[in-house]
Design an enzyme around this catalytic site. Structure first.
Site, PDB file in Angstrom:
ATOM      1  N   LYS A  42       0.925  -1.193   0.185  1.00 43.93           N
ATOM      2  CA  LYS A  42       0.061  -0.093  -0.075  1.00 43.93           C
ATOM      3  C   LYS A  42       0.793   1.347  -0.069  1.00 43.93           C
ATOM      4  O   LYS A  42       0.511   2.184  -0.699  1.00 43.93           O
ATOM      5  CB  LYS A  42      -1.109   0.044   1.171  1.00 43.93           C
ATOM      6  CG  LYS A  42      -2.073  -1.082   1.240  1.00 43.93           C
ATOM      7  CD  LYS A  42      -2.977  -0.587   0.061  1.00 43.93           C
ATOM      8  CE  LYS A  42      -4.439  -1.336  -0.065  1.00 43.93           C
ATOM      9  NZ  LYS A  42      -4.240  -2.996  -0.241  1.00 43.93           N
ATOM     10  N   LYS A  61      -3.055 -11.489  -9.470  1.00 40.78           N
ATOM     11  CA  LYS A  61      -4.111 -11.932  -9.008  1.00 40.78           C
ATOM     12  C   LYS A  61      -5.569 -11.101  -9.426  1.00 40.78           C
ATOM     13  O   LYS A  61      -5.367  -9.645  -9.776  1.00 40.78           O
ATOM     14  CB  LYS A  61      -4.313 -11.884  -7.409  1.00 40.78           C
ATOM     15  CG  LYS A  61      -4.601 -10.699  -6.732  1.00 40.78           C
ATOM     16  CD  LYS A  61      -4.911 -10.789  -5.230  1.00 40.78           C
ATOM     17  CE  LYS A  61      -5.434  -9.447  -4.532  1.00 40.78           C
ATOM     18  NZ  LYS A  61      -6.085  -9.460  -3.342  1.00 40.78           N
ATOM     19  N   LYS A 121     -10.149  -5.931  -6.817  1.00 36.00           N
ATOM     20  CA  LYS A 121     -10.804  -4.830  -6.953  1.00 36.00           C
ATOM     21  C   LYS A 121     -10.173  -3.604  -7.368  1.00 36.00           C
ATOM     22  O   LYS A 121     -10.490  -2.974  -8.313  1.00 36.00           O
ATOM     23  CB  LYS A 121     -11.553  -4.540  -5.504  1.00 36.00           C
ATOM     24  CG  LYS A 121     -12.625  -5.615  -5.271  1.00 36.00           C
ATOM     25  CD  LYS A 121     -13.351  -4.838  -4.050  1.00 36.00           C
ATOM     26  CE  LYS A 121     -13.922  -6.025  -2.977  1.00 36.00           C
ATOM     27  NZ  LYS A 121     -13.296  -6.051  -1.759  1.00 36.00           N
TER      28      LYS A 121
HETATM   29  P1  ADP Z   1      -9.563  -7.061  -3.174  1.00 36.13           P
HETATM   30  O1  ADP Z   1      -8.326  -7.843  -2.958  1.00 36.13           O
HETATM   31  O2  ADP Z   1     -10.255  -7.477  -4.257  1.00 36.13           O
HETATM   32  O3  ADP Z   1      -9.734  -5.758  -2.647  1.00 36.13           O
HETATM   33  P2  ADP Z   1     -10.605  -8.142  -0.534  1.00 36.13           P
HETATM   34  O4  ADP Z   1      -9.120  -7.516  -0.064  1.00 36.13           O
HETATM   35  O5  ADP Z   1     -11.537  -7.500   0.154  1.00 36.13           O
HETATM   36  O6  ADP Z   1     -10.563  -8.133  -2.330  1.00 36.13           O
HETATM   37  O7  ADP Z   1     -10.539  -9.556  -0.286  1.00 36.13           O
HETATM   38  C1  ADP Z   1     -11.499 -10.099   0.323  1.00 36.13           C
HETATM   39  C2  ADP Z   1     -11.597 -11.698   0.366  1.00 36.13           C
HETATM   40  O8  ADP Z   1     -11.439 -12.136  -1.182  1.00 36.13           O
HETATM   41  C3  ADP Z   1     -10.380 -12.060   1.056  1.00 36.13           C
HETATM   42  O9  ADP Z   1     -10.616 -13.168   1.902  1.00 36.13           O
HETATM   43  C4  ADP Z   1      -9.210 -12.488   0.122  1.00 36.13           C
HETATM   44  O10 ADP Z   1      -8.299 -13.498   0.335  1.00 36.13           O
HETATM   45  C5  ADP Z   1     -10.350 -13.016  -0.998  1.00 36.13           C
HETATM   46  N1  ADP Z   1      -9.490 -12.691  -2.340  1.00 36.13           N
HETATM   47  C6  ADP Z   1      -9.720 -11.381  -2.851  1.00 36.13           C
HETATM   48  N2  ADP Z   1      -8.925 -11.463  -4.262  1.00 36.13           N
HETATM   49  C7  ADP Z   1      -8.780 -12.866  -4.288  1.00 36.13           C
HETATM   50  C8  ADP Z   1      -8.059 -13.671  -5.367  1.00 36.13           C
HETATM   51  N3  ADP Z   1      -7.883 -12.931  -6.397  1.00 36.13           N
HETATM   52  N4  ADP Z   1      -8.054 -15.044  -5.293  1.00 36.13           N
HETATM   53  C9  ADP Z   1      -8.444 -15.603  -4.017  1.00 36.13           C
HETATM   54  N5  ADP Z   1      -9.068 -14.824  -2.982  1.00 36.13           N
HETATM   55  C10 ADP Z   1      -9.117 -13.787  -3.165  1.00 36.13           C
END
Ligand code: ADP
Ligand code: TRP
Length: 337
Positions: free
Chosen positions: A118, A201, A204
């Site tokens: 970040k 990966k 969002k």
């Molecule tokens: P993002 O990374 O899209 O901002 P979050 O951090 O809010 O999403 O993640 C919410 C949940 O979704 C967490 O448990 C995270 O491990 C899972 N997650 C997010 N992106 C992935 C991904 N590409 N593959 C597997 N799990 C994911």
């Protein structure tokens, strides 16, 4: 009250309210939540406070929370089986967060990968909330004395921090209040859903998401645009990352026969990426379009959403208060009031 069986393990997880849920969230986290509802004492929440570390805009704040809530329910979270609540409605979490901050050290927080990440991504807003993000997350988990935390692979390090803080608190205050929470996935390994832009990966903030709320046309367009190459020229060639990513997604959403078929085509050099993508788009749609339909219905039903959150918050606060009482006593608080 949480479900009555004392032997049932406690499950807790949450997702930040920073935009629509994508396939990574669904297959990495949410699908596990849904499967766990029958066999565990489950609490699932929306991490709205965590979202402020990166998304501090008042105008989007409430709609962001409502979006995740509707998408949780549309995906199959059942308010009769799980407590569903919003993080900021449970102030006990914040009391525990302050207390855990006192036994968390600057050095270990600065070493967290997500913090370093970040700092790179938003150099103009390196707020203290980013640094103490894992402490708030530990408070979310420990306040319910959760045993299992279904999350994707990217959260492993945060879970390790929650375990460290549980151990450190118990040892420092000479008590046994907190169990050590474990990351959980129904498969053997935690999952990482890749993006379709070649590497990394799906996320969002990566701008490469296929969302549960996308319609068929959008999904097809996104999949057809996925990065590929000119194809293998020798049998059994190693796969470049962009092609591996397509196969990883295929393995997640399609049946085994389909996956085997395309592997064979790749290995004997007859693969046509256009066919693979078409099949992939179709199979994604089969999984997500029914969810999309329900999202549209639920999002506008404010009365239902209110009922769900009221019930979930009551359960979460009761559980949180009982832990906090023991915690404060262990720390040495004695009230004059
Ligand atoms: P993002 O990374 O899209 O901002 P979050 O951090 O809010 O999403 O993640 C919410 C949940 O979704 C967490 O448990 C995270 O491990 C899972 N997650 C997010 N992106 C992935 C991904 N590409 N593959 C597997 N799990 C994911
Ligand atoms: N940090 C998690 C994420 O980015 C969200 C989260 C906050 C969480 N508190 C939690 C997940 C507690 C599991 C348990 O995805």
């Amino acid at each position: 009250m949480l479900k009555s069986s004392k032997d049932m393990e406690i499950v807790l997880s949450g997702i930040r309210s920073t935009g629509n849920l994508h396939l990574g969230n669904y297959y990495g986290a949410l699908r596990n939540y849904i499967k766990m509802q029958d066999s565990y004492n489950c609490l699932f929440f929306i991490a709205d406070l965590h979202s402020l570390t990166t998304h501090p805009h008042p105008n989007d704040f409430h709609s962001g929370v409502k979006t995740i809530l509707a998408e949780y329910l549309a995906s199959g979270l059942d308010p009769e089986k799980s407590a569903i609540f919003i993080q900021s409605d449970v102030p006990e979490i914040l009391e525990l967060y302050v207390l855990l901050n006192m036994i968390s050290y600057k050095g270990e927080l600065e070493r967290t990968t997500s913090f370093k990440d970040k700092v790179r991504k938003q150099p103009d807003n390196v707020n203290a909330g980013l640094l103490t993000y894992p402490v708030l997350m530990a408070a979310d988990i420990l306040i319910h004395r959760a045993n299992l935390v279904p999350v994707g692979k990217d959260q492993e390090q945060h879970l390790e921090m929650a375990r460290v803080l549980a151990r450190r608190f118990n040892s420092f205050y000479n008590c046994e209040i907190f169990p050590e929470p474990k990351a959980f996935n129904f498969g053997d390994d935690l999952i990482k859903v890749p993006g379709l832009d070649g590497s990394g990966k799906m996320g969002k903030s990566e701008g490469n998401g296929i969302y549960l709320s996308d319609d068929e046309k959008t999904i097809t367009k996104k999949v057809m645009r996925a990065v590929t190459d000119s194809g293998p020229t020798e049998p059994n060639s190693p796969m470049p990352e962009s092609i591996q990513n397509l196969f990883t997604l295929l393995k997640i959403v399609s049946d085994k026969t389909t996956v085997d078929y395309f592997y064979e085509c790749y290995n004997n050099c007859s693969i046509r990426y256009g066919d693979l993508k078409k099949q992939l788009a179709q199979d994604i749609c089969k999984q997500t379009l029914p969810i999309k339909e329900r999202i549209d219905e639920i999002y506008n039903n404010d009365e239902y959403l209110k009922r769900v959150v009221k019930r979930g918050t009551d359960i979460a606060r009761e559980s949180a208060l009982s832990t906090l009482k023991e915690v404060k006593s262990a720390v040495g608080f004695r009230s004059f009031l």
